[in-house]
Design an enzyme around this catalytic site. Structure first.
Site, PDB file in Angstrom:
ATOM      1  N   TYR A 102     -16.710  16.702  36.658  1.00 56.41           N
ATOM      2  CA  TYR A 102     -16.433  17.164  38.019  1.00 56.41           C
ATOM      3  C   TYR A 102     -16.937  18.593  38.242  1.00 56.41           C
ATOM      4  CZ  TYR A 102     -13.623  12.976  38.048  1.00 56.41           C
ATOM      5  OH  TYR A 102     -13.241  11.672  37.976  1.00 56.41           O
ATOM      6  N   ARG A 132      -5.846   8.997  39.644  1.00 58.21           N
ATOM      7  CA  ARG A 132      -5.040   8.029  40.409  1.00 58.21           C
ATOM      8  C   ARG A 132      -4.723   8.590  41.787  1.00 58.21           C
ATOM      9  NH1 ARG A 132      -2.948   4.915  35.729  1.00 58.21           N
ATOM     10  NH2 ARG A 132      -4.972   4.501  34.764  1.00 58.21           N
ATOM     11  N   ARG A 180      -2.961  -0.209  31.974  1.00 60.07           N
ATOM     12  CA  ARG A 180      -4.145  -1.061  31.806  1.00 60.07           C
ATOM     13  C   ARG A 180      -4.367  -1.422  30.338  1.00 60.07           C
ATOM     14  NH1 ARG A 180      -6.084  -0.189  36.868  1.00 60.07           N
ATOM     15  NH2 ARG A 180      -6.437   1.924  37.634  1.00 60.07           N
ATOM     16  N   GLU A 205     -17.260  -2.451  20.869  1.00 56.17           N
ATOM     17  CA  GLU A 205     -17.464  -2.542  22.317  1.00 56.17           C
ATOM     18  C   GLU A 205     -18.861  -2.060  22.715  1.00 56.17           C
ATOM     19  OE1 GLU A 205     -15.863  -3.783  24.769  1.00 56.17           O
ATOM     20  OE2 GLU A 205     -13.749  -3.951  24.243  1.00 56.17           O
ATOM     21  N   LYS A 231     -13.826   2.535  26.703  1.00 57.39           N
ATOM     22  CA  LYS A 231     -12.956   3.197  27.678  1.00 57.39           C
ATOM     23  C   LYS A 231     -11.513   2.969  27.261  1.00 57.39           C
ATOM     24  CE  LYS A 231     -11.751   3.348  32.550  1.00 57.39           C
ATOM     25  NZ  LYS A 231     -12.090   2.886  33.892  1.00 57.39           N
ATOM     26  N   SER A 256     -10.625  13.235  34.802  1.00 57.47           N
ATOM     27  CA  SER A 256      -9.827  14.059  35.712  1.00 57.47           C
ATOM     28  C   SER A 256      -8.787  14.919  35.000  1.00 57.47           C
ATOM     29  CB  SER A 256      -9.152  13.155  36.742  1.00 57.47           C
ATOM     30  OG  SER A 256      -8.356  12.169  36.102  1.00 57.47           O
ATOM     31  N   LYS A 275     -15.290   7.223  27.065  1.00 54.70           N
ATOM     32  CA  LYS A 275     -14.415   7.833  28.061  1.00 54.70           C
ATOM     33  C   LYS A 275     -12.963   7.708  27.633  1.00 54.70           C
ATOM     34  CE  LYS A 275     -13.069   7.164  32.820  1.00 54.70           C
ATOM     35  NZ  LYS A 275     -13.181   6.349  33.985  1.00 54.70           N
TER      36      LYS A 275
HETATM   37  C1  PBG Z   1     -11.594   2.752  37.037  1.00 57.52           C
HETATM   38  C2  PBG Z   1     -11.824   4.170  36.688  1.00 57.52           C
HETATM   39  C3  PBG Z   1     -10.876   5.125  36.315  1.00 57.52           C
HETATM   40  C4  PBG Z   1     -11.575   6.307  36.090  1.00 57.52           C
HETATM   41  C5  PBG Z   1     -12.904   6.058  36.342  1.00 57.52           C
HETATM   42  N1  PBG Z   1     -13.041   4.720  36.685  1.00 57.52           N
HETATM   43  C6  PBG Z   1      -9.406   5.037  36.264  1.00 57.52           C
HETATM   44  C7  PBG Z   1      -8.737   4.169  35.310  1.00 57.52           C
HETATM   45  O1  PBG Z   1      -9.365   3.477  34.507  1.00 57.52           O
HETATM   46  O2  PBG Z   1      -7.515   4.141  35.360  1.00 57.52           O
HETATM   47  C8  PBG Z   1     -10.961   7.598  35.658  1.00 57.52           C
HETATM   48  C9  PBG Z   1     -11.805   8.798  35.900  1.00 57.52           C
HETATM   49  C10 PBG Z   1     -11.095  10.075  35.730  1.00 57.52           C
HETATM   50  O3  PBG Z   1      -9.909  10.135  35.337  1.00 57.52           O
HETATM   51  O4  PBG Z   1     -11.725  11.105  36.006  1.00 57.52           O
HETATM   52  N2  PBG Z   1     -12.382   2.364  38.132  1.00 57.52           N
END
Ligand code: PBG
Length: 326
Positions: free
Chosen positions: A315, A208, A219, A235, A198, A276, A250
């Site tokens: 989505y 967000r 992060r 990982e 990720k 997203s 991801k």
């Molecule tokens: C963290 C999490 C995130 C997403 C899924 N799980 C946000 C992040 O890591 O900042 C993002 C999913 C998306 O953007 O569709 N719990």
């Protein structure tokens, strides 16, 4: 011009029927997982402006959407909770009455075992600072203290009825910690979908808003650097070694090169999360008439499958199946 081309690949593209016969990749409903946001205290769904067509569900509308996902034959739903109150340790994530845990229970009540109910296992929606873990005295994300909370959160989700939990916080050792806590409580059958690779991505922007995130900063001390490829494999291998049942990459589209890499080196199913920002880009361009929306959606998901994902979180999952865009 001498003679004719000996090879004519176009022959296999000559009609829709021919193209259908020779298509190498298909997208099936069972391979699609729908991420869903369930917000505490809502009486009706609230639109997310940066993700047109996606909502924060009320408990009631979430139940309806989960039933619909089951009727469509989707692979599952991935639930995210949006609590009304947050605190430094994200205690709402452990509370059996916390929004995510009640949403899991609601979903199971609706669909039983007809649809896989999956839950995001991370603290960021529940912490007031918005990080995926708890902070130490110096304000850094404390890996090992966070693992203890993830272990308890996994058990709370399993008790609520999750078939599958998705640790997404990128803490070292998170899969092993969750696995052993689940096993110790006789939840051997609850599977782990590990967010193995990720990345610290700008493409999570609209998410967000979707979860009312309170994050300041970024992060990058726990999510991966977009520059790195080998590290994704490291990982993924670690997660499988720790007991991951499914390994996920991801985001999806900017990271398609990682899918065959991971696919070739692990024997568990590989998932990809079309995030997203990927959704928002297509929707925004389509809204302006700059892109053919339906084709762009189908093409994007086909590309993710083609690259090597067995499972795609998107989505558009329900819509894709409903409108038979696939
Ligand atoms: C963290 C999490 C995130 C997403 C899924 N799980 C946000 C992040 O890591 O900042 C993002 C999913 C998306 O953007 O569709 N719990």
């Amino acid at each position: 011009m001498t003679g004719f081309p000996a090879h004519r690949p176009r022959r296999l593209r000559s009609s829709p029927a021919m193209r259908r016969l020779v298509a190498e990749t298909s997208v099936e409903p069972r391979q699609l997982v729908l991420p869903m946001f369930v917000a505490e205290g809502l009486t009706e769904p609230r639109p997310i402006s940066s993700m047109p067509g996606v909502v924060q569900h009320s408990r009631e509308s979430a139940r309806h959407a989960v039933r619909e996902a089951a009727a469509l034959g989707l692979g599952g739903v991935m639930l995210f909770g949006v609590p009304e109150h947050k605190d430094p340790t994200g205690s709402g994530a452990l509370d059996p009455d916390g929004i995510l845990n009640v949403a899991i229970a609601d979903a199971r009540e609706e669909v039983g075992d007809d649809l896989l109910v999956m839950s995001d296992l991370c603290l960021d929606e529940f912490t007031d600072h918005g990080h995926c873990g708890v902070l130490d005295d110096a304000g850094r994300v404390d890996n090992d203290a966070t693992l203890e909370l993830y272990a308890r959160m996994g058990v709370a989700q399993a008790r609520a009825g999750a078939h599958l939990v998705g640790p997404s916080g990128m803490m070292d050792g998170q899969v092993a910690a969750v696995r052993s806590a689940l096993d110790a409580e006789s939840h051997q059958d609850v599977a782990i979908l590990a967010y193995a690779a990720k990345y610290a991505s700008a493409f999570y922007g609209p998410f967000r808003e979707a979860v009312d995130s309170s994050l300041q900063g970024d992060r990058r001390t726990y999510q991966q650097d977009p520059a790195n490829r080998r590290e994704a494999l490291r990982e993924a291998l670690l997660d499988v070694q720790e007991g991951a049942d499914i390994a996920m990459v991801k985001p999806a589209m900017g990271y398609l090169d990682l899918l065959p890499l991971v696919r070739d080196h692990v024997t568990v199913p590989v998932a990809a999360y079309q995030v997203s920002g990927e959704y928002a880009m297509v929707e925004a361009a389509a809204e302006r008439g700059w892109i053919d929306r339906d084709r762009a959606i189908a093409e994007s998901i086909t590309s993710i499958r083609r690259a090597g994902a067995d499972i795609v979180l998107t989505y558009w999952a329900a819509e894709l199946v409903e409108q038979l865009l696939i």
